[in-house]
Design a protein around this motif. Sequence first.
Motif, PDB file in Angstrom:
ATOM      1  N   THR A   1       0.831  -1.194   0.000  1.00  0.00           N
ATOM      2  CA  THR A   1       0.000   0.000   0.000  1.00  0.00           C
ATOM      3  C   THR A   1       0.873   1.256   0.000  1.00  0.00           C
ATOM      4  O   THR A   1       2.080   1.198   0.182  1.00  0.00           O
ATOM      5  CB  THR A   1      -0.907   0.045   1.234  1.00  0.00           C
ATOM      6  OG1 THR A   1      -0.092   0.249   2.403  1.00  0.00           O
ATOM      7  CG2 THR A   1      -1.717  -1.229   1.384  1.00  0.00           C
TER       8      THR A   1
ATOM      9  N   ARG B   1      -8.935  -6.088   1.696  1.00  0.00           N
ATOM     10  CA  ARG B   1     -10.003  -5.229   2.189  1.00  0.00           C
ATOM     11  C   ARG B   1     -11.006  -5.998   3.038  1.00  0.00           C
ATOM     12  O   ARG B   1     -11.658  -5.414   3.923  1.00  0.00           O
ATOM     13  CB  ARG B   1     -10.701  -4.550   1.017  1.00  0.00           C
ATOM     14  CG  ARG B   1      -9.819  -3.495   0.339  1.00  0.00           C
ATOM     15  CD  ARG B   1     -10.498  -2.889  -0.854  1.00  0.00           C
ATOM     16  NE  ARG B   1      -9.692  -1.795  -1.402  1.00  0.00           N
ATOM     17  CZ  ARG B   1      -9.944  -1.196  -2.564  1.00  0.00           C
ATOM     18  NH1 ARG B   1     -10.978  -1.593  -3.305  1.00  0.00           N
ATOM     19  NH2 ARG B   1      -9.170  -0.218  -2.990  1.00  0.00           N
TER      20      ARG B   1
ATOM     21  N   ASN C   1     -10.113   0.423   2.498  1.00  0.00           N
ATOM     22  CA  ASN C   1     -10.923   0.438   1.269  1.00  0.00           C
ATOM     23  C   ASN C   1     -10.517   1.535   0.292  1.00  0.00           C
ATOM     24  O   ASN C   1     -10.659   1.379  -0.923  1.00  0.00           O
ATOM     25  CB  ASN C   1     -12.408   0.590   1.619  1.00  0.00           C
ATOM     26  CG  ASN C   1     -13.042  -0.734   1.987  1.00  0.00           C
ATOM     27  OD1 ASN C   1     -12.466  -1.793   1.755  1.00  0.00           O
ATOM     28  ND2 ASN C   1     -14.228  -0.674   2.585  1.00  0.00           N
ATOM     29  N   GLN C   2     -10.035   2.659   0.802  1.00  0.00           N
ATOM     30  CA  GLN C   2      -9.684   3.778  -0.078  1.00  0.00           C
ATOM     31  C   GLN C   2      -8.164   3.966  -0.216  1.00  0.00           C
ATOM     32  O   GLN C   2      -7.720   4.965  -0.777  1.00  0.00           O
ATOM     33  CB  GLN C   2     -10.306   5.064   0.472  1.00  0.00           C
ATOM     34  CG  GLN C   2     -11.821   5.009   0.623  1.00  0.00           C
ATOM     35  CD  GLN C   2     -12.519   4.700  -0.691  1.00  0.00           C
ATOM     36  OE1 GLN C   2     -12.155   5.241  -1.749  1.00  0.00           O
ATOM     37  NE2 GLN C   2     -13.504   3.823  -0.643  1.00  0.00           N
TER      38      GLN C   2
END
Length: 436
Positions: A271, A332, A339-340
Amino acid sequence: MAIAPPVHTEEHARSWYTATASRTTDYPTLTDQVAADVCIIGGGFSGVATALALGEKGYDVVVLEANKIAWGATGRSGGQLIRGLGESPERYRRYIGREGVDAINRMGFESVERVRSIVSKYRIQCDLQMGYLDAALKPVHMKALADEQVWLEEQGYPRMVRLLESAELRDVIGSRQYIGGLVDEGSGHLHPMNLCLGEAEAAEQYGVQFYERSRVTAVNKTNTNGKHQIITDRGSVNARMVVFCGNAYLNDLEPQLSGRVLPAGSYIIATEPLSESVRDELLPGNHAVCDHNALLHYFRLSSDGRLLFGGRCNYTGRDPKSISQSLIPRMRKIFPQLNQVAIDYEWGGWIGISANRIPQIGRLNLTTYYAQGYSGHGVNATHMAAQLIAEAIDGQLSRFDVFDRIHHRPFPGGKYLRSPMLATGMLWYRLKDLLP
């Protein structure tokens, strides 16, 4: 989101590990004929750690790598340093005896300590962090973990382990997906590429010679001088001993070995950097995590605050069209908080699977050694294999012979059918994972 190149190119995978590597290696290509006591084929953990262990003992060592040091599974792995060497050795008691079973169990603990010792001795900056959670998704997992805790205590495991029920998990992981887990403070996680690069730098202190972009094309068993001749595209090595450390990337160089290990794909996403508050919510103790499914997922925080999330072990030999799209839904589901969140890196590679899920450490003859088939336990098991091979070459065979007595059969189906046959067989385990 970064767009990943094809999974395998001559350069390193475009991963978070590559982006944060401690150094860039530029070892020469072998273009001449050189001599050594030992020639090691493969520049990942197995090869580099074996070179370091032999260098410490005073051997003249050459390492040949087809691409770059840490290019293969070593530089693409989840970086989880977990005790144990794979499946229980108990099933091989008739070959190795009670003493052999006990020895392998002890080596499963020692393997982690070996890595920690190397990191400390050579002051390798590889983000080593202790703490690991084996997470349970259903009651049968909790029963297995409870049994494992009892077994560890019976074995005299020297590090703290704690079995946590659902209500206690919040101190370790911020997810409602799990009903409990076993925390092991003697396992952990690290930056695998930086560990390997640091070990190569340490090995150079002992005179180990590394050659990159030096693909081995043939190994002549012995020449007129009673030595092996290892031939590359542009040069050769004459050596008394050869060690095969190609694992899933060995290809057809030594058919006796390649038929015993199956290359399986494993993939990771990273991420964007997360805020401190989010990190504290996800993994407040900075533990590495694996779930207890047969087809598992694993994840941890990076040193710069990203979540590294991996899994989707693929036995078909085909890479997913999109690594991110295949892993994001599961990430997720475990952490809806993400989620974002954007994905900055995605990468994958092959790990070497043994049919019996225990490392293959042995020799083909008195001067040809090999190590492969770590089946997902590569960070620590490679270092144990390196130690055993170095001991054996130095004349100390007692521990090495325990592994050498374990028989490893080739995968059925040959080169072209073994992957689809195993992929079909793994559907059974997938179904078991889905059962309550």
